[in-house]
Design a protein around this motif. Sequence first.
Motif, mmCIF file in Angstrom:
data_model
loop_
_atom_site.group_PDB
_atom_site.id
_atom_site.type_symbol
_atom_site.label_atom_id
_atom_site.label_comp_id
_atom_site.label_asym_id
_atom_site.label_seq_id
_atom_site.Cartn_x
_atom_site.Cartn_y
_atom_site.Cartn_z
ATOM 1 N N LEU A 1 0.881 -1.160 0.000
ATOM 2 C CA LEU A 1 0.000 0.000 0.000
ATOM 3 C C LEU A 1 0.926 1.219 0.000
ATOM 4 N N ARG A 2 0.867 2.029 -1.081
ATOM 5 C CA ARG A 2 1.875 3.092 -1.220
ATOM 6 C C ARG A 2 1.717 4.138 -0.110
ATOM 7 N N GLN A 3 2.853 4.449 0.530
ATOM 8 C CA GLN A 3 2.849 5.369 1.667
ATOM 9 C C GLN A 3 3.362 6.749 1.260
ATOM 10 N N GLY A 4 2.937 7.748 2.021
ATOM 11 C CA GLY A 4 3.360 9.116 1.725
ATOM 12 C C GLY A 4 4.783 9.420 2.139
ATOM 13 N N ALA B 1 6.605 12.905 3.643
ATOM 14 C CA ALA B 1 5.652 13.978 3.367
ATOM 15 C C ALA B 1 4.274 13.727 3.985
ATOM 16 N N LYS B 2 3.965 12.478 4.325
ATOM 17 C CA LYS B 2 2.644 12.196 4.908
ATOM 18 C C LYS B 2 2.685 10.894 5.695
ATOM 19 N N ALA B 3 2.207 10.937 6.919
ATOM 20 C CA ALA B 3 2.070 9.694 7.675
ATOM 21 C C ALA B 3 0.834 8.989 7.139
ATOM 22 N N GLY B 4 1.018 7.759 6.659
ATOM 23 C CA GLY B 4 -0.129 7.031 6.114
ATOM 24 C C GLY B 4 -0.072 6.960 4.606
ATOM 25 N N PRO B 5 -1.086 6.340 4.014
ATOM 26 C CA PRO B 5 -1.041 6.071 2.572
ATOM 27 C C PRO B 5 -1.160 7.310 1.695
ATOM 28 N N VAL B 6 -0.608 7.205 0.487
ATOM 29 C CA VAL B 6 -0.791 8.221 -0.552
ATOM 30 C C VAL B 6 -2.274 8.270 -0.911
#
Length: 262
Positions: free
Chosen positions: A192-195, A198-203
């Motif tokens: 599951l592509r993650q951020g 730049a972002k905690a959690g998925p894109v």
Amino acid sequence: MVGYIRILKSRSFSSILFPIPSIRKYSIMSLVEKAKKAAAYKAVDDNFPPNAKYIGIGSGSTVVYVAERIGQLPNKDSFICIPTGFQSKQLIIDNGLTLGTIEQFPDLDIAFDGADEVDPKLSLIKGGGACLFQEKLVAASAKKFIVVADYRKESNVLGKQWTQGVPIEIVPNSYVKVTKDLKQLGAKTITLRQGGKAKAGPVITDNNNFLIDADFGEIEDPADLHNKIKSLVGVVETGLFIGMASASYFGEEAGGVKLWTV
Ligand SMILES: O=C(CO)[C@H](O)[C@H](O)COP(=O)(O)O
């Protein structure tokens, strides 16, 4: 790769080492950048229809040069550009081009886009920049679809160069089910592509969806794999673009541009 500059101090002949971490990286990067620009400029120069009204503009770092070249055309006020996502929309605006939507203009004269990997039949892996759904919508709406890429994207079989897996856009709450189904289809790794930083959690895609990268190794039959993945509940679209492109321009490492057509 870290390099060093040795400074000789004349009096004592002792020396000091200063790290120059990026010299080699910059020289490689500028080769790739030159290749992208050469491919994009030639693709536009060879293919831009003189009386075109509606142009699809893709996403990624190579298409930056497509938008730049189109922005140099003297008749740039006479056509409308349709984006494939947020970045693409900004490219259109920044190059002084006229922005439209695919809902207003669903029949495009031509579309230009990048790719993550291209095989000799011009089957593509796309979605490295998470924009695959709108990219496919725009490509499917165009009379002609032209790919621009650098030499690293040329491949004899999909899955050989782009090893992080086939990008697949999915409805968010389906990710557990789709992950199980992709395993059944033979995926070796499913992410599951993650951020990242730049972002905690998925894109989250431009369509508010999640993205899965599923590695199937070398893909012998991209159309068959696309059909199987596309039929899973929760899958919006795959990054396998089959039978859509009519030409691919590759900027070469040694300079020059290679053209593949079907
Ligand atoms: O599919 C894409 C984005 O989703 C891009 O077109 C693809 O990742 C190529 O990008 P770049 O030109 O930066 O190599």
